[in-house]
Design an enzyme around this catalytic site. Structure first.
Site, PDB file in Angstrom:
ATOM      1  N   HIS A   1      46.328  17.198  28.952  1.00 45.64           N
ATOM      2  CA  HIS A   1      45.988  18.206  29.965  1.00 45.64           C
ATOM      3  C   HIS A   1      45.829  19.567  29.292  1.00 45.64           C
ATOM      4  O   HIS A   1      46.760  20.050  28.661  1.00 45.64           O
ATOM      5  CB  HIS A   1      47.071  18.283  31.033  1.00 45.64           C
TER       6      HIS A   1
ATOM      7  N   TYR B   1      51.229  23.265  40.766  1.00 52.44           N
ATOM      8  CA  TYR B   1      52.503  23.807  41.248  1.00 52.44           C
ATOM      9  C   TYR B   1      52.177  24.688  42.449  1.00 52.44           C
ATOM     10  O   TYR B   1      51.383  25.621  42.312  1.00 52.44           O
ATOM     11  CB  TYR B   1      53.155  24.685  40.183  1.00 52.44           C
TER      12      TYR B   1
ATOM     13  N   PRO C   1      63.743  21.295  36.500  1.00 51.75           N
ATOM     14  CA  PRO C   1      62.565  20.623  35.948  1.00 51.75           C
ATOM     15  C   PRO C   1      61.259  21.395  36.077  1.00 51.75           C
ATOM     16  O   PRO C   1      60.228  20.954  35.565  1.00 51.75           O
ATOM     17  CB  PRO C   1      62.497  19.316  36.763  1.00 51.75           C
TER      18      PRO C   1
ATOM     19  N   LYS D   1      60.844  21.046  30.739  1.00 56.04           N
ATOM     20  CA  LYS D   1      61.429  21.288  29.412  1.00 56.04           C
ATOM     21  C   LYS D   1      62.573  20.342  29.023  1.00 56.04           C
ATOM     22  O   LYS D   1      62.928  20.269  27.847  1.00 56.04           O
ATOM     23  CB  LYS D   1      61.970  22.738  29.342  1.00 56.04           C
TER      24      LYS D   1
ATOM     25  N   TYR E   1      54.772  27.182  28.191  1.00 57.82           N
ATOM     26  CA  TYR E   1      54.569  25.885  28.845  1.00 57.82           C
ATOM     27  C   TYR E   1      54.217  24.795  27.818  1.00 57.82           C
ATOM     28  O   TYR E   1      54.698  23.660  27.920  1.00 57.82           O
ATOM     29  CB  TYR E   1      53.464  25.998  29.911  1.00 57.82           C
TER      30      TYR E   1
HETATM   31  C1  LIG Z   1      65.282  13.057  38.513  1.00 59.49           C
HETATM   32  C2  LIG Z   1      64.983  13.738  37.202  1.00 59.49           C
HETATM   33  C3  LIG Z   1      63.700  14.233  36.974  1.00 59.49           C
HETATM   34  C4  LIG Z   1      63.407  14.869  35.778  1.00 59.49           C
HETATM   35  N1  LIG Z   1      62.148  15.366  35.574  1.00 59.49           N
HETATM   36  C5  LIG Z   1      61.872  15.973  34.408  1.00 59.49           C
HETATM   37  C6  LIG Z   1      60.569  16.485  34.141  1.00 59.49           C
HETATM   38  O1  LIG Z   1      59.665  16.398  34.964  1.00 59.49           O
HETATM   39  N2  LIG Z   1      60.327  17.055  32.940  1.00 59.49           N
HETATM   40  C7  LIG Z   1      61.313  17.158  31.969  1.00 59.49           C
HETATM   41  O2  LIG Z   1      61.051  17.652  30.864  1.00 59.49           O
HETATM   42  N3  LIG Z   1      62.550  16.705  32.202  1.00 59.49           N
HETATM   43  C8  LIG Z   1      62.849  16.114  33.388  1.00 59.49           C
HETATM   44  N4  LIG Z   1      64.088  15.637  33.610  1.00 59.49           N
HETATM   45  C9  LIG Z   1      65.057  15.789  32.553  1.00 59.49           C
HETATM   46  C10 LIG Z   1      64.921  14.695  31.514  1.00 59.49           C
HETATM   47  O3  LIG Z   1      64.756  13.448  32.128  1.00 59.49           O
HETATM   48  C11 LIG Z   1      66.171  14.760  30.652  1.00 59.49           C
HETATM   49  O4  LIG Z   1      66.222  16.056  30.072  1.00 59.49           O
HETATM   50  C12 LIG Z   1      66.205  13.696  29.563  1.00 59.49           C
HETATM   51  O5  LIG Z   1      66.409  12.420  30.131  1.00 59.49           O
HETATM   52  C13 LIG Z   1      67.327  14.001  28.568  1.00 59.49           C
HETATM   53  O6  LIG Z   1      67.507  12.910  27.711  1.00 59.49           O
HETATM   54  P1  LIG Z   1      68.944  12.567  27.134  1.00 59.49           P
HETATM   55  O7  LIG Z   1      68.741  11.380  26.266  1.00 59.49           O
HETATM   56  O8  LIG Z   1      69.558  13.788  26.580  1.00 59.49           O
HETATM   57  O9  LIG Z   1      69.841  12.210  28.408  1.00 59.49           O
HETATM   58  P2  LIG Z   1      69.738  10.951  29.387  1.00 59.49           P
HETATM   59  O10 LIG Z   1      68.328  10.582  29.599  1.00 59.49           O
HETATM   60  O11 LIG Z   1      70.560  11.310  30.572  1.00 59.49           O
HETATM   61  O12 LIG Z   1      70.428   9.769  28.592  1.00 59.49           O
HETATM   62  C14 LIG Z   1      71.835   9.722  28.410  1.00 59.49           C
HETATM   63  C15 LIG Z   1      72.237   8.273  28.250  1.00 59.49           C
HETATM   64  O13 LIG Z   1      73.636   8.217  27.994  1.00 59.49           O
HETATM   65  C16 LIG Z   1      74.190   7.155  28.751  1.00 59.49           C
HETATM   66  N5  LIG Z   1      75.627   7.421  28.966  1.00 59.49           N
HETATM   67  C17 LIG Z   1      76.189   8.306  29.812  1.00 59.49           C
HETATM   68  N6  LIG Z   1      77.520   8.262  29.722  1.00 59.49           N
HETATM   69  C18 LIG Z   1      77.827   7.331  28.788  1.00 59.49           C
HETATM   70  C19 LIG Z   1      79.043   6.823  28.259  1.00 59.49           C
HETATM   71  N7  LIG Z   1      80.227   7.275  28.691  1.00 59.49           N
HETATM   72  N8  LIG Z   1      78.983   5.866  27.317  1.00 59.49           N
HETATM   73  C20 LIG Z   1      77.777   5.390  26.868  1.00 59.49           C
HETATM   74  N9  LIG Z   1      76.586   5.825  27.355  1.00 59.49           N
HETATM   75  C21 LIG Z   1      76.605   6.790  28.297  1.00 59.49           C
HETATM   76  C22 LIG Z   1      73.383   7.164  30.043  1.00 59.49           C
HETATM   77  O14 LIG Z   1      73.450   5.932  30.723  1.00 59.49           O
HETATM   78  C23 LIG Z   1      71.994   7.462  29.512  1.00 59.49           C
HETATM   79  O15 LIG Z   1      71.272   6.305  29.195  1.00 59.49           O
HETATM   80  C24 LIG Z   1      64.408  15.013  34.789  1.00 59.49           C
HETATM   81  C25 LIG Z   1      65.694  14.502  35.021  1.00 59.49           C
HETATM   82  C26 LIG Z   1      65.990  13.882  36.213  1.00 59.49           C
HETATM   83  C27 LIG Z   1      67.387  13.365  36.457  1.00 59.49           C
END
Ligand SMILES: Cc1cc2nc3c(=O)[nH]c(=O)nc-3n(C[C@H](O)[C@H](O)[C@H](O)COP(=O)(O)OP(=O)(O)OC[C@H]3O[C@@H](n4cnc5c(N)ncnc54)[C@H](O)[C@@H]3O)c2cc1C
Length: 397
Positions: free
Chosen positions: A75, A203, A295, A299, A386
């Site tokens: 995009h 948006y 969100p 980011k 962005y």
């Molecule tokens: C509904 C929603 C919509 C979103 N939309 C956007 C968007 O449009 N754009 C954007 O950039 N970001 C978005 N985000 C944010 C983005 O999805 C997160 O920033 C991203 O998933 C971060 O990745 P992570 O691996 O740090 O955390 P997570 O994806 O949360 O992964 C953490 C992992 O750790 C595991 N875990 C937790 N506790 C334990 C434990 N005690 N022992 C072992 N494993 C554990 C969990 O099960 C999970 O699999 C959104 C988030 C949500 C919730």
């Protein structure tokens, strides 16, 4: 108790943990990932979908970008709807970069497949994960799996277990500083199998509240409306959702999707949060374990990627050089980028949502948006943020 050893124990198999595992594997560093949920559950979570150029570059470097390049949608602009008109921010012509739409689920699947192909160890459904001795020189992680107790000896622990994980919670409150802001609303999101009638994200700031027209693929839309924090998903039938979306987005945009049945519907609260520092002895936090952004600026996923990119460089350089210096740099290096993304996400959220009962804020919002639509400098600034600010170079010894 079954005992094993690895160089880096990674807690969490979200995008941060899986990508860190892949980058470390390519740097010749052994890692074990522990994930509380099953692989199917992790793949079923519908989340982010907009990748910065820097994220795409890291995925290429990790050797997991083939499908992203084949299926991702590039995009070159985004649109902002306000008072019945749409204004385009021409990302590519302003700053020479674009963003790529590719679902977090797809990126996660690519990383899982790469990990399986190289035979690296991931333990799904690991229960009662607990971190030990991370402040000393011999950290350990214990967990339950298949009815047995396990212990992993390691050099380092990477806490990639998201906002509700065990890693950050293992650090006593007096050793960490937290900064947070809760917003007085959430996002109700709907996923539907219908070809997107828009070619770029829209948006919308409307008098009824925020809405976002987004997509995940050429056949699938992802749409959001700002909702009350008290709302429950059951209160939002598909018909009610699309009606509200249409009123906020404008009928010429919304008409083509208003009959689509949802295949997923969820409500997420909006929050800004940062913990400092990101290193505690031999424990490092990365991704949502360390910070949350609303969100609006797309980011969260991108920040998780830059954190683990920095962390893999720090660990790689530490093993090569045998010094603490690269590890010491990890937290300040991440935090510089995190705070800039926090600022941008907060700014986007403030400009586009309805903050009830704040007449001054409403006028400032209109003034900000009018300035943005009229000023090349303001558009450049929004585009620069962005598409993602550049990564810091690692300081060399
Ligand atoms: C509904 C929603 C919509 C979103 N939309 C956007 C968007 O449009 N754009 C954007 O950039 N970001 C978005 N985000 C944010 C983005 O999805 C997160 O920033 C991203 O998933 C971060 O990745 P992570 O691996 O740090 O955390 P997570 O994806 O949360 O992964 C953490 C992992 O750790 C595991 N875990 C937790 N506790 C334990 C434990 N005690 N022992 C072992 N494993 C554990 C969990 O099960 C999970 O699999 C959104 C988030 C949500 C919730």
């Amino acid at each position: 108790m079954a005992r094993t050893r690895t160089q880096v124990a990674i807690v969490g198999a979200g995008p941060a943990g899986l990508l860190l595992g892949q980058l470390l594997h390519r740097a010749g560093i052994d890692a074990t990932i522990l994930e509380r949920r099953s692989a199917e559950y992790v793949l079923g979570r519908i989340r982010a979908g907009v990748l910065e150029q820097g994220t795409v570059d890291v995925l290429e470097q990790a050797g997991v970008a083939a499908r992203l390049h084949a299926e991702g949608l590039v995009h070159e602009g985004v649109e902002i709807g306000f008072e019945g008109r749409r204004h385009r921010i021409a990302l590519k012509s302003l700053v020479g970069k674009a963003v790529t739409v590719y679902g977090q689920t797809e990126m996660t699947r690519d990383l899982m497949e790469a990990r399986a192909a190289c035979g690296a160890r991931t333990v799904y459904e690991a229960g009662d994960v607990a971190l030990h001795d991370w402040a000393g020189s011999h950290p350990r992680v214990t967990f339950r799996h298949g009815g047995e107790s396990h212990e992993i000896d390691c050099d380092f622990i990477a806490g990639c277990d998201g906002y509700h994980g065990v890693s950050r919670a293992s650090v006593p409150l007096e050793r960490r500083q937290e900064f947070s802001r809760e917003y007085p609303f959430g996002w109700l999101g709907v996923l539907a199998d219908v070809p997107p009638p828009w070619s770029e994200l829209i948006y919308a700031n409307s008098a009824r509240g925020f809405a976002l027209a987004s997509l995940r693929s050429p056949t699938r839309v992802r749409c959001y409306v700002q909702c009350s924090l008290q709302d429950k998903v059951e209160q939002w039938s598909d018909a009610r959702f699309w009606d509200e979306f249409r009123r906020r987005m404008g009928e010429e945009v919304a008409d083509l999707v208003t009959l689509a049945p949802s295949i997923e519907k969820s409500i997420a609260p909006l929050r800004s949060y940062v913990v400092e520092p990101l290193r505690f002895g031999r424990l490092f936090l990365a991704g949502d374990a360390a910070h949350i952004v609303p969100p609006t600026g797309a980011k969260g996923l991108n920040l998780a990627v830059s954190d683990v990119y920095y962390l893999h460089e720090a660990l790689r350089d530490h093993y090569r050089e045998g010094t603490e210096r690269p590890l010491d740099e990890y937290s300040p290096r991440c935090l510089r980028r995190i705070w800039k993304a926090e600022r941008f996400s907060w700014w986007m959220t403030r400009q586009l949502h309805l903050f009830p009962g704040d007449a001054f804020a409403l006028r400032m919002q209109r003034t900000e948006l009018e300035y943005l639509f009229d000023s090349h400098a303001a558009q450049f600034s929004m585009a620069e943020n962005y598409v993602g600010l550049p990564f810091d170079e690692a300081a060399r010894a």
